[in-house]
Enzyme design. Sequence first.
Site, PDB file in Angstrom:
ATOM      1  N   ASP A  13       5.194   3.750   3.320  1.00  0.00           N
ATOM      2  CA  ASP A  13       4.908   3.874   1.885  1.00  0.00           C
ATOM      3  C   ASP A  13       5.893   4.800   1.187  1.00  0.00           C
ATOM      4  O   ASP A  13       5.489   5.720   0.457  1.00  0.00           O
ATOM      5  CB  ASP A  13       3.481   4.373   1.662  1.00  0.00           C
ATOM      6  N   GLU A 184      -1.217  -4.196  -4.464  1.00  0.00           N
ATOM      7  CA  GLU A 184      -1.365  -2.738  -4.360  1.00  0.00           C
ATOM      8  C   GLU A 184       0.006  -2.102  -4.547  1.00  0.00           C
ATOM      9  O   GLU A 184       0.979  -2.755  -4.913  1.00  0.00           O
ATOM     10  CB  GLU A 184      -1.971  -2.366  -3.004  1.00  0.00           C
TER      11      GLU A 184
END
Length: 526
Positions: A13, A184
């Site tokens: 991420d 997302e």
Amino acid sequence: MIQNPILKGFNPDPSICRVGDDYYIATSTFEWFPGVQIHHSKDLKNWKVIAHPLNRISQLDMKGVPDSCGVWAPCLSHKNGIFYLVYTNVKSFDGVWKDTPNYVVTTNDILGDWSEPVYLTSAGFDGSFFHDNDGKTWYINMLVDHRKGKFFGGIELQEYDTLEKKLIGEIFYLTSGTNLGFTEGPHLYKRNDYYYLILAEGGTEYGHAETVMRSENISGPYEAHPENPILTARNSPEYELQKAGHASFVETQNSDWYVTFLVSRPLTVQGRCILGRETAIEEIIWKNDWPYLNSGSNLPRLEIPSPNLKEVVFSEIPERENFDSDQLPIDFQTLRIPQSEEWISLTERSGFLRLKGKESLTSTHTQALVARRLQHFKAEITTSVRFEPLKFQHLAGLVLYYNTGHYHYLHITKSGNQKIISIVSCCNYTIIEQKEIIIVTDIEEVFLRATINHDKLQFRFSKDGNHFEKIGEKLDMSILSDDYVRDESERYRPAFTGCLVGLCCQDLATNAVHADFDWFEYKILD
């Protein structure tokens, strides 16, 4: 050339941020403390971990959080001399309800202390700040929708008042994403006349991808990129870099654009990834005001040309850590809880790491465990331990750990009147003990070693530190992967981290007995 991945081992991420000539990447740490890894580079090629900003319980209380919860998808940004770090501290995962409080902390010095957290919202996760040219700061996040099992509810936008330190005004619903679904990881950018919304879609597994939408107004409507997804390996199952997605953009001081994103390297075709999710980088070019990979496809490359930046190389982490400092090296982390004299000390015995036995490896509360990331397919990890167990409930040694239900543990314990070396593994929360044991009753210092070769693990021991002998059968390293935990468990479990290697001590009777580790060595065999 820049070799991908640029951040090896469990570093997913990535959120990249440039301040002047300095580049920073923040990555997720989940249940590992302190929270968030910040990496620094001058050239986008060479990187070094420089900080863990969430280092106090007041910023990050994770005691009891489930596996692979805790810190999800941090976003690092900078405005007017202030660094902003947005993060989620996920408290629950099972069932339709997801408890996902989001916070922001700030600092003027990325190497200094960060502020106490400001609560934002619990409506979703993957929160992100965007600082617009007009001085406004906006908060973007993925919305969790528990109704009818939707979960992925789309992307929301709201203004953040940097003076009042709170969200204000109308909440705008931007998009439900593209037909890839599982929308997302939103980030917003502005270039020329457009706002660009980039999204992680397709799930964070082998269907993972990055898509782009744009609008002339920040609140929308947003149109989809004509060739979405702009980044993915979903159609190339045999490729070395898989699961590409969850990206962030950066513009260099030379007006070139790059994208950082997570990838995984499976042992076999779409198999198991023992190194977890890593960080890679690619060049971005612009055509008709849309971003594309400079490779000519949406498949990330194994290497890309280095940018026109002066190369700055950092020193390598030493193979052996001798525990001569009163601080743990920055590449070590603990499980859920901060370091405390209650369970760890680097000063009580000079030149040793002392671990005071606490709860079992199944505990989500108080474990005496320190570990670093496994970053190579072939590695040798060795330690020297001095431990005098008094009963079978006392254990200490070398652990290879994925989560509370998946680990391999070479340890010293007590059997009857004998001090022994033994091996226990945990797979799908089932304990498996190997039959072979080694008696070391009269040996004060014992040496433990783990030799990793892709999907194989062989434990070894030594009584003198020179001659190592095998103990036990070869073990399956691949159970220490997100893929195994997700695919082989009886029910779906969050599995987003990677294998860490480290030291631990348990006292399941009185939480009092301690083990002393003289040194820890991580040797690359590739």
